[in-house]
Scaffold this active site. Sequence first.
Site, PDB file in Angstrom:
ATOM      1  N   ASP A 172       2.510 -12.434  -8.874  1.00 11.25           N
ATOM      2  CA  ASP A 172       3.716 -13.262  -8.929  1.00 11.25           C
ATOM      3  C   ASP A 172       4.030 -14.003  -7.627  1.00 11.25           C
ATOM      4  OD1 ASP A 172       4.528 -11.231  -7.288  1.00 11.25           O
ATOM      5  OD2 ASP A 172       6.457 -10.940  -8.252  1.00 11.25           O
ATOM      6  N   TYR A 267       0.985 -13.963   2.303  1.00  7.39           N
ATOM      7  CA  TYR A 267       0.274 -12.748   2.705  1.00  7.39           C
ATOM      8  C   TYR A 267      -0.735 -12.981   3.824  1.00  7.39           C
ATOM      9  CZ  TYR A 267       2.371  -9.660  -0.687  1.00  7.39           C
ATOM     10  OH  TYR A 267       3.265  -8.873  -1.362  1.00  7.39           O
TER      11      TYR A 267
HETATM   12  P1  NAD Z   1       7.340   2.286  -9.049  1.00  5.97           P
HETATM   13  O1  NAD Z   1       6.739   3.406  -8.262  1.00  5.97           O
HETATM   14  O2  NAD Z   1       8.800   2.162  -9.162  1.00  5.97           O
HETATM   15  O3  NAD Z   1       6.763   2.352 -10.532  1.00  5.97           O
HETATM   16  C1  NAD Z   1       5.482   2.626 -10.853  1.00  5.97           C
HETATM   17  C2  NAD Z   1       5.425   3.622 -12.011  1.00  5.97           C
HETATM   18  O4  NAD Z   1       4.039   3.815 -12.336  1.00  5.97           O
HETATM   19  C3  NAD Z   1       6.001   4.999 -11.687  1.00  5.97           C
HETATM   20  O5  NAD Z   1       6.991   5.360 -12.623  1.00  5.97           O
HETATM   21  C4  NAD Z   1       4.795   5.927 -11.774  1.00  5.97           C
HETATM   22  O6  NAD Z   1       5.102   7.214 -12.265  1.00  5.97           O
HETATM   23  C5  NAD Z   1       3.898   5.167 -12.728  1.00  5.97           C
HETATM   24  N1  NAD Z   1       2.487   5.560 -12.657  1.00  5.97           N
HETATM   25  C6  NAD Z   1       1.773   5.861 -11.571  1.00  5.97           C
HETATM   26  N2  NAD Z   1       0.518   6.159 -11.914  1.00  5.97           N
HETATM   27  C7  NAD Z   1       0.433   6.051 -13.260  1.00  5.97           C
HETATM   28  C8  NAD Z   1      -0.616   6.230 -14.194  1.00  5.97           C
HETATM   29  N3  NAD Z   1      -1.844   6.580 -13.801  1.00  5.97           N
HETATM   30  N4  NAD Z   1      -0.342   6.039 -15.501  1.00  5.97           N
HETATM   31  C9  NAD Z   1       0.893   5.681 -15.901  1.00  5.97           C
HETATM   32  N5  NAD Z   1       1.920   5.480 -15.059  1.00  5.97           N
HETATM   33  C10 NAD Z   1       1.697   5.659 -13.744  1.00  5.97           C
HETATM   34  O7  NAD Z   1       6.701   0.954  -8.432  1.00  5.97           O
HETATM   35  P2  NAD Z   1       7.231  -0.551  -8.412  1.00  5.97           P
HETATM   36  O8  NAD Z   1       7.651  -0.889  -7.048  1.00  5.97           O
HETATM   37  O9  NAD Z   1       8.176  -0.760  -9.517  1.00  5.97           O
HETATM   38  O10 NAD Z   1       5.891  -1.354  -8.658  1.00  5.97           O
HETATM   39  C11 NAD Z   1       5.066  -1.163  -9.778  1.00  5.97           C
HETATM   40  C12 NAD Z   1       3.746  -1.898  -9.630  1.00  5.97           C
HETATM   41  O11 NAD Z   1       3.906  -3.288  -9.789  1.00  5.97           O
HETATM   42  C13 NAD Z   1       3.073  -1.725  -8.281  1.00  5.97           C
HETATM   43  O12 NAD Z   1       1.682  -1.636  -8.464  1.00  5.97           O
HETATM   44  C14 NAD Z   1       3.416  -2.990  -7.560  1.00  5.97           C
HETATM   45  O13 NAD Z   1       2.556  -3.222  -6.496  1.00  5.97           O
HETATM   46  C15 NAD Z   1       3.290  -3.951  -8.698  1.00  5.97           C
HETATM   47  N6  NAD Z   1       3.884  -5.266  -8.527  1.00  5.97           N
HETATM   48  C16 NAD Z   1       3.057  -6.313  -8.634  1.00  5.97           C
HETATM   49  C17 NAD Z   1       3.509  -7.591  -8.540  1.00  5.97           C
HETATM   50  C18 NAD Z   1       2.512  -8.710  -8.630  1.00  5.97           C
HETATM   51  O14 NAD Z   1       2.826  -9.829  -8.549  1.00  5.97           O
HETATM   52  N7  NAD Z   1       1.232  -8.450  -8.769  1.00  5.97           N
HETATM   53  C19 NAD Z   1       4.871  -7.814  -8.356  1.00  5.97           C
HETATM   54  C20 NAD Z   1       5.731  -6.731  -8.242  1.00  5.97           C
HETATM   55  C21 NAD Z   1       5.216  -5.448  -8.354  1.00  5.97           C
HETATM   56  C1  G6P Z   2       5.071  -9.745  -4.196  1.00  2.00           C
HETATM   57  C2  G6P Z   2       3.631  -9.521  -4.465  1.00  2.00           C
HETATM   58  C3  G6P Z   2       3.453  -8.229  -5.204  1.00  2.00           C
HETATM   59  C4  G6P Z   2       4.058  -7.094  -4.439  1.00  2.00           C
HETATM   60  C5  G6P Z   2       5.498  -7.367  -4.134  1.00  2.00           C
HETATM   61  C6  G6P Z   2       6.025  -6.327  -3.157  1.00  2.00           C
HETATM   62  O1  G6P Z   2       5.752  -9.967  -5.383  1.00  2.00           O
HETATM   63  O2  G6P Z   2       3.040 -10.552  -5.201  1.00  2.00           O
HETATM   64  O3  G6P Z   2       2.097  -8.038  -5.415  1.00  2.00           O
HETATM   65  O4  G6P Z   2       3.982  -5.901  -5.188  1.00  2.00           O
HETATM   66  O5  G6P Z   2       5.645  -8.622  -3.529  1.00  2.00           O
HETATM   67  O6  G6P Z   2       7.384  -6.336  -3.168  1.00  2.00           O
HETATM   68  P1  G6P Z   2       8.241  -5.143  -2.568  1.00  2.00           P
HETATM   69  O7  G6P Z   2       9.621  -5.632  -2.772  1.00  2.00           O
HETATM   70  O8  G6P Z   2       7.911  -3.921  -3.392  1.00  2.00           O
HETATM   71  O9  G6P Z   2       7.841  -4.998  -1.148  1.00  2.00           O
HETATM   72 MN    MN Z   3       1.001  -9.864  -5.837  1.00  2.00          MN
END
Ligand code: NAD
Ligand code: G6P
Ligand code: MN
Length: 444
Positions: A172, A267
Amino acid sequence: MSNKKYAVTVAGGGSTFTPGIALMLLEERDRFPIRKIMFYDNDAERQETVAKACEIYLKENAPDIEFGYTTDPETAFTDIDFVLAHIRVGKYAMREKDEKIPLKYGVVGQETCGPGGIAYGMRSIGGVLEILDYMEKYSPNAWMLNYSNPAAIVAEATRRLRPNSKILNICDMPIDLEEKMANMVGLKSRKEMKVGYYGLNHFGWWHKIYDKDGNDLMPAIKEHMAANGFADALSNTNQHVDQSWIETFQKARDVYAVDPSTIPNTYLKYYLFPDYVVEHSNPEYTRANEVMDGREKHVFGMCRDIIAKGTAKGCGFEADAHATYIVDLACAIAENTGERFLLIVPNEGAVENFDRTAMVEIPCIVGSNGYERICQGAIPQFQKGLMEQQVSVEKLAVEAWIEGSYQKLWQALTLSKTVPSARVAKLILDDLIEANKGYWPELK
Ligand code: NAD
Ligand code: G6P
Ligand code: MN
């Protein structure tokens, strides 16, 4: 539009992003009709708080949608069309270690970049593959839209180990930055722009930006970048609003100055200004602490409140407007819209002078049969050099995971631009191995 209604499983049901995504799915129902939402997590307790609150919200606002939550894979992944995956293997407790261990040695401590990102990758690969396998077993026609991090390493692992799976890896960050650039030039939405972009995930550059009529928007955007980075145009979404994010948007000015012919992903600051990043980090209080004290407390507080009151009225739950790109992507597949997205896909020549097997982030056209790449041509030496180093880090980390190789993981850390020497790489690696016992495969 067809009359079909879709069933969606949110993997990582206990995530801080889950309520925002669930509400967003409700708001977007006109274009993406939903019949079932299922949450899946492997932490029953964490998920239950989020799920019970969402259950109350859904009963009050969308009683026609079937809702459930489970830790049982068969229940979670049977009879579904899409998996939205945002898991964090090891949760914030391990994110904190990923960030703090490198900082002990004066090295960037970041969730997805440098040694912390490699450590997170070594935990995530197994978790994401497991969910993909459940999906394929119980709903072989479903698609997984994955934004679990670190997306670069996870994507390379799925390329190597599940090359034929229906998974799209997306981030994102470019979405948010494109919103900001659209703001800079007075457009209502990033969707009014057409972009050229190349790189790896959290490691890329825009090299072309046009409006709908084909006018070049780069000169006007560059003026803003040279003055204030992305900070001129903070968009009014509810993500990336903390002070540390604002500083990242400002710092993009210096990142831009290194190559003013392109617009950088934020990043890149971790790779081009690691000394600055370390100086501005508090080794006792990193982003993981900010998130635990901020977003996590806020979201879980709201959930507990809803559960205690038995109603979600006036609860503060908000749809995550920033996350509508996920529905755009689901619609592209479901309705064959042919919309453009930046996806993380095997290069196969789309970046002409770069490793064909690299997982690159580039514009793609998405429809019901998946994606088609949009060629970005040959890239300049500066970006090529950086990308060759970084893609090797990511490939070595995945090879280390597959082979259980200490040597390859040491090489991965040593090659990271954030790490000064093989000696420091080894010190960090040995600490990370200790901290990640039970999460990483055993390394020999
Ligand atoms: P969070 O820790 O609040 O939530 C993650 C959840 O995943 C937890 O409830 C945990 O128990 C669960 N989990 C862990 N391992 C698991 C497994 N093997 N099977 C099923 N569930 C499992 O984390 P968050 O801050 O809400 O972020 C969630 C994810 O989204 C992270 O990987 C974060 O980096 C990603 N993220 C990505 C983007 C992007 O643009 N790519 C943007 C925002 C967040
Ligand atoms: C951006 C990135 C994600 C990352 C997030 C971290 O959205 O694209 O990949 O997980 O920032 O945000 P946070 O608020 O958890 O530091
Ligand atoms: Mn990302």
